[in-house]
Design a protein around this motif. Structure first.
Motif, PDB file in Angstrom:
ATOM      1  N   MET A  31     -11.553 -11.113  -2.792  1.00  0.00           N
ATOM      2  CA  MET A  31     -10.261 -11.172  -3.462  1.00  0.00           C
ATOM      3  C   MET A  31     -10.264 -12.154  -4.623  1.00  0.00           C
ATOM      4  O   MET A  31      -9.427 -12.078  -5.521  1.00  0.00           O
TER       5      MET A  31
ATOM      6  N   SER B  59       2.697   1.707  -3.347  1.00  0.00           N
ATOM      7  CA  SER B  59       1.757   2.139  -4.375  1.00  0.00           C
ATOM      8  C   SER B  59       1.493   3.641  -4.251  1.00  0.00           C
ATOM      9  O   SER B  59       1.427   4.366  -5.240  1.00  0.00           O
ATOM     10  N   TYR B  60       1.399   4.118  -3.013  1.00  0.00           N
ATOM     11  CA  TYR B  60       1.119   5.541  -2.767  1.00  0.00           C
ATOM     12  C   TYR B  60       2.255   6.416  -3.292  1.00  0.00           C
ATOM     13  O   TYR B  60       2.022   7.496  -3.843  1.00  0.00           O
TER      14      TYR B  60
ATOM     15  N   ARG C 244      -5.542   2.393  -4.445  1.00  0.00           N
ATOM     16  CA  ARG C 244      -4.138   2.803  -4.482  1.00  0.00           C
ATOM     17  C   ARG C 244      -3.911   4.213  -3.954  1.00  0.00           C
ATOM     18  O   ARG C 244      -2.837   4.506  -3.429  1.00  0.00           O
TER      19      ARG C 244
ATOM     20  N   MET D 142       0.837  -1.207   0.000  1.00  0.00           N
ATOM     21  CA  MET D 142       0.000   0.000   0.000  1.00  0.00           C
ATOM     22  C   MET D 142       0.868   1.252   0.000  1.00  0.00           C
ATOM     23  O   MET D 142       0.610   2.212  -0.734  1.00  0.00           O
TER      24      MET D 142
ATOM     25  N   VAL E  10      -4.353  -9.141  -2.410  1.00  0.00           N
ATOM     26  CA  VAL E  10      -4.402  -7.728  -1.983  1.00  0.00           C
ATOM     27  C   VAL E  10      -3.091  -7.053  -2.355  1.00  0.00           C
ATOM     28  O   VAL E  10      -3.081  -5.951  -2.913  1.00  0.00           O
TER      29      VAL E  10
ATOM     30  N   ARG F  39      -1.055  -7.833  -4.712  1.00  0.00           N
ATOM     31  CA  ARG F  39      -1.017  -7.647  -6.169  1.00  0.00           C
ATOM     32  C   ARG F  39      -1.904  -6.480  -6.588  1.00  0.00           C
ATOM     33  O   ARG F  39      -1.561  -5.732  -7.516  1.00  0.00           O
ATOM     34  N   THR F  40      -3.048  -6.319  -5.932  1.00  0.00           N
ATOM     35  CA  THR F  40      -3.928  -5.197  -6.271  1.00  0.00           C
ATOM     36  C   THR F  40      -3.204  -3.867  -6.047  1.00  0.00           C
ATOM     37  O   THR F  40      -3.424  -2.903  -6.772  1.00  0.00           O
ATOM     38  N   TYR F  41      -2.315  -3.849  -5.061  1.00  0.00           N
ATOM     39  CA  TYR F  41      -1.524  -2.643  -4.825  1.00  0.00           C
ATOM     40  C   TYR F  41      -0.232  -2.653  -5.655  1.00  0.00           C
ATOM     41  O   TYR F  41       0.661  -1.848  -5.414  1.00  0.00           O
ATOM     42  N   GLY F  42      -0.141  -3.591  -6.601  1.00  0.00           N
ATOM     43  CA  GLY F  42       0.950  -3.541  -7.570  1.00  0.00           C
ATOM     44  C   GLY F  42       2.232  -4.233  -7.145  1.00  0.00           C
ATOM     45  O   GLY F  42       3.248  -4.133  -7.840  1.00  0.00           O
TER      46      GLY F  42
END
Lengths: 457, 457
Positions: B425, A154-155, B380, A151, A178, A180-183
């Motif tokens: 997820m 990503s920010y 993000r 997180m 989760v 992966r969702t934040y890269g």
């Protein structure tokens, strides 16, 4: 102030939030022992550490004298997205227990990482960005730290490479998702992507992985890529500094209502939450301003404080990190695979180890079925489904509140509720099905693991 | 008041929390059409409804004239465990979009059920307990309502039987485990435990289940057990009443800082969140005190407002419930199995349907890949991993903020962030892997489903 006036939840105003972190070492007369270079046996220099860690974080790691460190504006802004965390009066738990004790908990789970780990993740990502780095590498066990770091990265637009302890990687596919969702990229550890991983796999092909091993891989990945550094979610002194936002907010909130805790309880793995929660209170003790009973609760399956040795040890299984003096079970120690959740690190923050050694902290261990029993009780009356880690603190808070019921003492108990258990339902399922078991390592097992402690020249 | 002074999060004090729910029907000149008894075609009586629902809830369901209803003390106490929910200024999202719009969201995800559903669950469980019932039955789709109800029942010591739409039951084993931790029993629907379930299974053995079908089973289970009643998490007017705590808190928080929204956006399935968020604002419109642009956002795969018909229909697939006049796709409508998350009900709250028909609400539909794209962007920059349902509102909030960027308008946008996506997820994973698809029902499919609408005598 009378109890009736204390709300269920105390939220500070933005203007009341701490603007500095606290560094408890500044108030310690006897400082924690320094990190040592394993090759030379001498204290590591800032330059040596700078190959692994961000420059500003190395400064914080080695700073034993500055009591307060300004929180940069960008980090304060990020904190405002999910802080203050509430200080909750556990009225419903008190009522369910029939205790005269007054129970408070500082709840750090109201953010997507699900725990307090974000407090340090955003700080470490910020300093990495400031230094112009491309990315960071790290390890994660239960997954809270990896999520928090993904997180934070990503920010700030940083690449984030996570080595996740294999058993968690397999048990918690949604944690991985989760991240992966934040890269972030997530690799099960031990892996074939690093030399140390390949070596461990060759020796122990069926290993479930361990934090110590994932750390080794992440450090190797950081030092072998241009523009990368390694970051760590616990154990280090810099992490404890960032996490003091928990204890500082707790103190401000309690003082606002004239509350003074008799007892402060936190779960202890590497020490990030416990240290962050208790440091500001222990600072008062060190300065002779107050006295508190401070209790660290660790899993009976990974009992570094209660059954470990206070000695120099490697921070990682692969022995690529500096040596730290700490309560340790030996860097090769691996908790039994039936152990659920985090708190599986073989050692303990050197600050907390020293405070424990000085008698300012006491320690207890708890078996996991009794921990989940406390978790379920808490969930049903307080509404929050706690993380297994946090539930160690709940266990002892309940035990202490029940003692108060016997003695009639109206003690004020503060404990750290570090996070939520939404990604631990595999373990809750085992508990619900009556399939959860306990494992306490034998004295022989611990002695065998401790036999691997390095000799200091 | 200048923007600089508006904090990231506005938390009300306990003393500022609403002590009454709002019943928007009291301010509607043209009331929603009454529920009809499917056998007689006449409005259902309180007595008839009393076989299915708790007595006090029947009263609320039929009450079209009382504008404010006192929230019982026990419910207020429970609310204090997780409310107020924060009203968040989305500074980071605004910055990421480069929009002059001011975006606020009311975040209902900071409780273990992960959504706003707990607001009505605790109320319904309370009235069931007051009536001396043994337990309640219900259906759940994505699992938020079932979790909320299991938490509420556990708090009051009521038995809780949940029929969970089969596809969700299989995709979300951890949702099920949370409900079990709170002591609920969970049955995949359609099941062999009810007559209506057996009938549906005989006709469609491979069905994925639907909310309408799970409702039929739960109603049958309630009416065939002594001391049980059926409770429902959306659609009903009583639910909208309880959920107005969302809109009331939002209004109080905004008024405290002199903020007036131009636009209010909510996702719409059965209407519980949307109705709860917008009712107090629409009340002002109905009384001629203010004007707002109110937007309902529904999935393109289940478009009851944008493509349904305003007509009397069954509330459930098994046709055991009263008839409600609502925007509907037909009680046999089942959203495509690739549809993730909730918002899969075939109809819409009769209150919202009537308000929509009167032109006080507009409606839009969104396709799920664009919804998850908005979800990821939001996660993000704002840190919170949103539920797929909530992300429908995020999608339109972002679209509107980008319009403001083009026009330079500084609109104030308020949207409802109903919950978190920690148990979604599986769907996020599909999106991360590029395997998510959209499905928009054809006109023929909708026409075919609408052909099953009942004839009213």
């Amino acid at each position: 102030m009378s109890n009736e006036k204390i709300p269920y939840k105390i939220y500070l105003e933005e203007s009341e939030l701490p603007k500095q972190w606290y560094n408890v070492r500044a108030d310690m007369k006897k400082k924690p022992a320094p990190l040592l270079n394993p090759g030379t046996g001498k204290p590591v220099t800032a330059e040596e550490l700078g190959h692994v860690f961000c420059t500003e974080l190395v400064k914080q790691e080695l700073d034993e004298t500055t009591p307060y460190i300004d929180i940069p504006e960008e980090i304060l802004s990020f904190y405002k997205m999910y802080r203050p965390s509430p200080l909750v009066r556990a009225y419903c738990l008190e009522k369910a227990l029939g205790t005269p004790a007054k129970i408070y908990y500082k709840f750090e789970g109201n953010n997507t990482s699900g725990s307090h780990k974000l407090n340090s993740a955003i700080a470490q990502a910020y300093y990495a960005k400031q230094q112009g780095l491309k990315g960071v590498t790290t390890e994660t066990g239960a997954g809270q730290w990896g999520t928090a770091l993904s997180m934070a990265c990503s920010y700030f637009g940083l690449d984030c490479q996570v080595y996740m302890v294999k058993v968690s990687y397999e048990q918690k596919p949604f944690r991985r998702e989760v991240m992966r969702t934040y890269g972030a990229s997530v690799t099960p550890s031990p892996s074939n992507t690093t030399e140390v991983g390949r070596k461990i796999l060759a020796e122990f092909p069926d290993t479930n992985g361990s934090l110590g091993c994932a750390i080794s891989e992440a450090v190797e990945a950081a030092t072998s890529q241009e523009g990368y550094r390694y970051v760590l979610g616990s154990v280090l002194s810099q992490v404890l500094i960032h996490q003091t936002v928990i204890g500082l907010e707790s103190k401000i909130a309690m003082e606002k209502y004239g509350i003074k805790p008799d007892m402060i309880i936190g779960c202890a793995g590497g020490g990030s939450n416990l240290g962050g929660l208790v440091s500001p209170f222990i600072g008062e003790m060190l300065r002779g301003e107050a006295n508190y009973q401070v209790i660290a609760v660790e899993p009976a399956s990974c009992p570094s404080l209660t059954r470990g040795k206070y000695a120099y040890d490697f921070c990682d299984t692969g022995k690529v990190c500096p040596l730290a003096k700490m309560y340790t079970l030996g860097s090769g120690f691996m908790p039994s695979p039936n152990h659920a959740g985090g708190l599986r690190y073989h050692g303990m923050s050197s600050i907390l180890s020293e405070l424990y050694d000085q008698g300012l902290i006491e320690a207890r261990s708890a078996e996991q079925t009794s921990v989940f029993e406390a978790a379920e009780k808490f969930a049903r009356v307080e509404g929050i489904l706690p993380a297994p880690e946090s539930s160690h603190a709940i266990r002892v808070a309940i035990d202490e509140a029940l003692k108060c019921k016997e003695t009639g003492e109206e003690k004020t108990i503060l404990f750290g509720l570090t996070g939520t258990g939404y990604f631990d339902m595999y373990a809750y399922g085992a508990y619900n099905d009556g399939k959860m078991s306990d494992y306490i390592p034998t004295d022989e097992e611990i002695a065998k693991s401790l036999a691997t402690l390095p000799e200091i020249k």
